[in-house]
Motif scaffolding. Sequence first.
Motif, short mmCIF file in Angstrom:
data_model
loop_
_atom_site.label_atom_id
_atom_site.label_comp_id
_atom_site.label_asym_id
_atom_site.label_seq_id
_atom_site.Cartn_x
_atom_site.Cartn_y
_atom_site.Cartn_z
N UNK A 1 0.83 -1.21 0.00
CA UNK A 1 0.00 0.00 0.00
C UNK A 1 0.86 1.25 0.00
N UNK A 2 1.91 1.25 0.81
CA UNK A 2 2.78 2.41 0.89
C UNK A 2 3.50 2.65 -0.43
N UNK A 3 3.97 1.58 -1.04
CA UNK A 3 4.66 1.71 -2.33
C UNK A 3 3.69 2.22 -3.39
N UNK A 4 2.48 1.70 -3.38
CA UNK A 4 1.47 2.14 -4.34
C UNK A 4 1.14 3.62 -4.16
N UNK A 5 0.98 4.04 -2.91
CA UNK A 5 0.67 5.45 -2.63
C UNK A 5 1.82 6.35 -3.06
N UNK A 6 3.04 5.94 -2.77
CA UNK A 6 4.21 6.72 -3.16
C UNK A 6 4.30 6.82 -4.68
N UNK A 7 4.04 5.73 -5.37
CA UNK A 7 4.07 5.73 -6.83
C UNK A 7 3.02 6.67 -7.39
N UNK A 8 1.83 6.64 -6.80
CA UNK A 8 0.75 7.52 -7.25
C UNK A 8 1.13 8.99 -7.09
N UNK A 9 1.70 9.33 -5.96
CA UNK A 9 2.10 10.71 -5.71
C UNK A 9 3.22 11.14 -6.65
N UNK A 10 4.16 10.26 -6.89
CA UNK A 10 5.25 10.60 -7.82
C UNK A 10 4.73 10.81 -9.24
N UNK A 11 3.73 10.03 -9.65
CA UNK A 11 3.13 10.22 -10.98
C UNK A 11 2.46 11.59 -11.06
N UNK A 12 1.76 11.98 -10.01
CA UNK A 12 1.09 13.28 -9.99
C UNK A 12 2.12 14.40 -10.05
N UNK A 13 3.21 14.24 -9.31
CA UNK A 13 4.27 15.27 -9.32
C UNK A 13 4.85 15.40 -10.73
N UNK A 14 5.08 14.28 -11.39
CA UNK A 14 5.68 14.35 -12.73
C UNK A 14 4.70 14.91 -13.77
N UNK A 15 3.41 14.71 -13.58
CA UNK A 15 2.40 15.21 -14.54
C UNK A 15 2.13 16.70 -14.35
N UNK A 16 2.31 17.19 -13.15
CA UNK A 16 1.98 18.59 -12.90
C UNK A 16 3.12 19.29 -12.15
N UNK A 17 4.25 19.51 -12.84
CA UNK A 17 5.36 20.18 -12.17
C UNK A 17 4.98 21.63 -11.83
N UNK A 18 5.30 22.02 -10.64
CA UNK A 18 5.00 23.38 -10.22
C UNK A 18 3.62 23.54 -9.61
N UNK A 19 2.74 22.57 -9.76
CA UNK A 19 1.41 22.64 -9.17
C UNK A 19 1.38 21.76 -7.92
N UNK A 20 1.19 22.37 -6.79
CA UNK A 20 1.23 21.64 -5.53
C UNK A 20 -0.13 21.10 -5.10
N UNK A 21 -1.21 21.73 -5.52
CA UNK A 21 -2.53 21.32 -5.05
C UNK A 21 -2.84 19.86 -5.36
N UNK A 22 -2.62 19.37 -6.58
CA UNK A 22 -2.91 17.94 -6.84
C UNK A 22 -2.04 17.00 -6.01
N UNK A 23 -0.82 17.42 -5.74
CA UNK A 23 0.09 16.60 -4.93
C UNK A 23 -0.42 16.53 -3.49
N UNK A 24 -0.78 17.67 -2.94
CA UNK A 24 -1.30 17.68 -1.57
C UNK A 24 -2.62 16.92 -1.46
N UNK A 25 -3.46 17.04 -2.49
CA UNK A 25 -4.73 16.30 -2.49
C UNK A 25 -4.47 14.79 -2.44
N UNK A 26 -3.52 14.33 -3.25
CA UNK A 26 -3.19 12.90 -3.27
C UNK A 26 -2.60 12.45 -1.94
N UNK A 27 -1.74 13.28 -1.37
CA UNK A 27 -1.14 12.94 -0.07
C UNK A 27 -2.22 12.84 1.00
N UNK A 28 -3.14 13.79 1.01
CA UNK A 28 -4.20 13.80 2.00
C UNK A 28 -5.13 12.60 1.83
N UNK A 29 -5.45 12.29 0.59
CA UNK A 29 -6.31 11.14 0.31
C UNK A 29 -5.66 9.83 0.78
N UNK A 30 -4.38 9.66 0.49
CA UNK A 30 -3.67 8.44 0.91
C UNK A 30 -3.53 8.36 2.43
#
Length: 93
Positions: free
Chosen positions: A48-77
């Motif tokens: 689960x932890x690896x999956x969550x980390x992978x998901x967050x890293x994908x979001x970071x790579x898709x939206x560089x400079x945008x923090x809101x989607x990253x924080x949303x994913x972190x909060x959801x996980x």
Amino acid sequence: MRRHGRASGSSRKAALPKARKTSMARVSTTHVQEQLDHALRERDEALEQVSATSEILKIISKSPGELEPVFDAMLENATRFCAAKFATLYLCD
């Protein structure tokens, strides 16, 4: 030949170790099952932890400079990991 009760005594002695082995085998089996269950829970949590980390890293790579989607994913996980009904994230400037 005449037997002097040793045979009946020795059969009783033979029966006791078998009973002990059986109860010890049950204890050992239970202990092994508990260890297996614990190891499986740890494995599932790690996946689960690896999956969550992978998901967050994908979001970071898709939206560089945008923090809101990253924080949303972190909060959801984090909410899911803690089995919480809701969560709040505070940002400090």
